[in-house]
Design an enzyme around this catalytic site. Structure first.
Site, PDB file in Angstrom:
ATOM      1  N   LYS A 173      54.325 -21.449  75.953  1.00 36.46           N
ATOM      2  CA  LYS A 173      53.360 -20.340  76.013  1.00 36.46           C
ATOM      3  C   LYS A 173      52.969 -20.068  77.466  1.00 36.46           C
ATOM      4  CE  LYS A 173      51.542 -21.395  71.431  1.00 36.46           C
ATOM      5  NZ  LYS A 173      50.532 -22.073  70.635  1.00 36.46           N
ATOM      6  N   GLN A 196      45.454 -25.373  70.795  1.00 34.86           N
ATOM      7  CA  GLN A 196      46.687 -25.854  70.165  1.00 34.86           C
ATOM      8  C   GLN A 196      46.358 -26.833  69.041  1.00 34.86           C
ATOM      9  OE1 GLN A 196      49.906 -24.778  70.934  1.00 34.86           O
ATOM     10  NE2 GLN A 196      50.396 -25.932  69.078  1.00 34.86           N
ATOM     11  N   ASP A 214      45.287 -15.397  68.468  1.00 32.94           N
ATOM     12  CA  ASP A 214      46.117 -15.925  67.371  1.00 32.94           C
ATOM     13  C   ASP A 214      45.903 -15.110  66.098  1.00 32.94           C
ATOM     14  OD1 ASP A 214      47.826 -18.022  67.995  1.00 32.94           O
ATOM     15  OD2 ASP A 214      46.207 -19.494  68.068  1.00 32.94           O
TER      16      ASP A 214
END
Ligand code: NAP
Length: 297
Positions: free
Chosen positions: A54, A98, A121
């Site tokens: 990422k 995460q 997200d």
């Protein structure tokens, strides 16, 4: 018939070039650099690898990127305070935590603490509610479903009026993509059936699908005779079915019997190289969208 392969790897390259141009535009017109923070707790090897991918992508797009690594023994209160700090930091437009988190931390509480305006997200209940309302209410689409929709639309598959069958009803893939495909508008307007372990005659449902989206996590679940000839098949499953000693990498397989299915389908995504590469791409797209939304008065 041999199906056309829908390559997520190729679409990722195209989209990252488009996103790079968008970053240049927002920077030159508004002096705004999209800001993304990735919070990693502990050092789970799979998480370290996802986060580094990422970060690499964010850097390649010229984002303001903060990698915030926290020790395994950070308390829940400390993590919530950290998120609060980023919620109030105007240089940050997207906050990623995460998963998985250590057991002593309530992951739901942490994810819900992220401001819905920075939830790139798309997992926050506010954003899932907005997704359900649809149209202009939508802030951020969850990344994997958004990637699936891009693959379908950009492969030239007509969704309007199509029969779509989604296998799997998870909150991160099955439910949101089923809602998105049924919404009015581009990339939607389909007739959607959502199937799961409680469904009878799974094969009969799948055989009706013009677009079959499979997210069950069961290797080889979908057999070739479950596929309508010419259908578009999106295989979301990522299953470790072995280990390649030569490359020291796991052998991955989807939920669809790929080799047999491609003799029947019109278009099909491979595993790997299909849906997988799209997820981080859509995360980057959401971060840029967040930067634009934050410019609004
Ligand atoms: P999940 O939370 O485990 O949900 C799986 C869903 O599939 C459940 O709704 C389950 O039904 C259903 N299911 C399981 N076995 C089934 C069967 N035999 N027949 C019918 N339905 C069945 O999984 P997920 O998080 O959605 O992930 C699904 C797959 O996609 C996994 O392989 C995952 O690794 C992969 N994935 C890939 C990406 C990517 O970026 N490429 C992202 C996310 C997930 P019930 O609800 O009835 O239990």
């Amino acid at each position: 018939m041999t199906a056309e392969i829908i390559s997520g790897t190729a679409l990722r390259a195209t989209m990252l070039a488009e996103l790079h141009d968008e970053v240049t535009t927002i920077r030159s017109r508004h002096g705004c650099v999209p800001g993304l923070v990735t919070i990693l707790v502990g050092s789970n090897p799979a998480s370290v690898s996802y986060v580094s991918l990422k970060i690499k992508t964010a850097n390649s797009l010229g984002f303001h990127e903060i990698q915030d690594n926290q020790p395994e023994d950070i308390t829940e209160a400390e993590l919530l305070a950290l998120i609060d700090r980023y919620n109030n930091d105007p240089s940050i437009h997207g906050i990623l935590v995460q998963l998985p988190l250590p057991r002593h931390i309530d992951a739901t509480k942490v994810l819900y603490a992220i401001s819905p305006e920075k939830d790139v997200d798309g997992f926050h209940p506010v954003n899932l509610g907005r997704l359900l309302i649809g149209g202009k209410a939508v802030n951020f689409l969850p990344c994997t479903p958004a990637g699936i929709q891009e693959l379908i639309v950009r492969s030239g598959t007509e969704t309007s009026g199509a029969e779509v069958v989604v296998v799997g009803r998870s909150n991160i893939v099955g439910k949101p993509i089923a809602v998105m495909m049924g919404q009015k508008g581009k990339g939607g307007n389909a007739t959607v059936t959502l199937v799961h372990t409680g469904s009878r005659e799974l094969g009969a449902h799948c055989r009706r699908a013009d677009i079959l989206i499979v997210a069950a996590g069961v290797p080889g679940l979908v057999k070739p005779d479950w596929i309508k000839p010419g259908a578009t098949v999106i295989d979301v499953g990522v299953n470790r079915v072995g280990f390649n000693e030569e490359t020291s990498k796991p052998i991955l397989s989807g939920d669809v019997d790929f080799e047999a299915a491609r003799q029947v389908a019109g278009k099909i995504t491979p595993v790997p190289g299909g849906v997988g590469p799209m997820t981080i791409t859509m995360l980057m797209k959401n971060t840029i969208r967040s930067a634009w939304l934050h410019l609004r008065p």
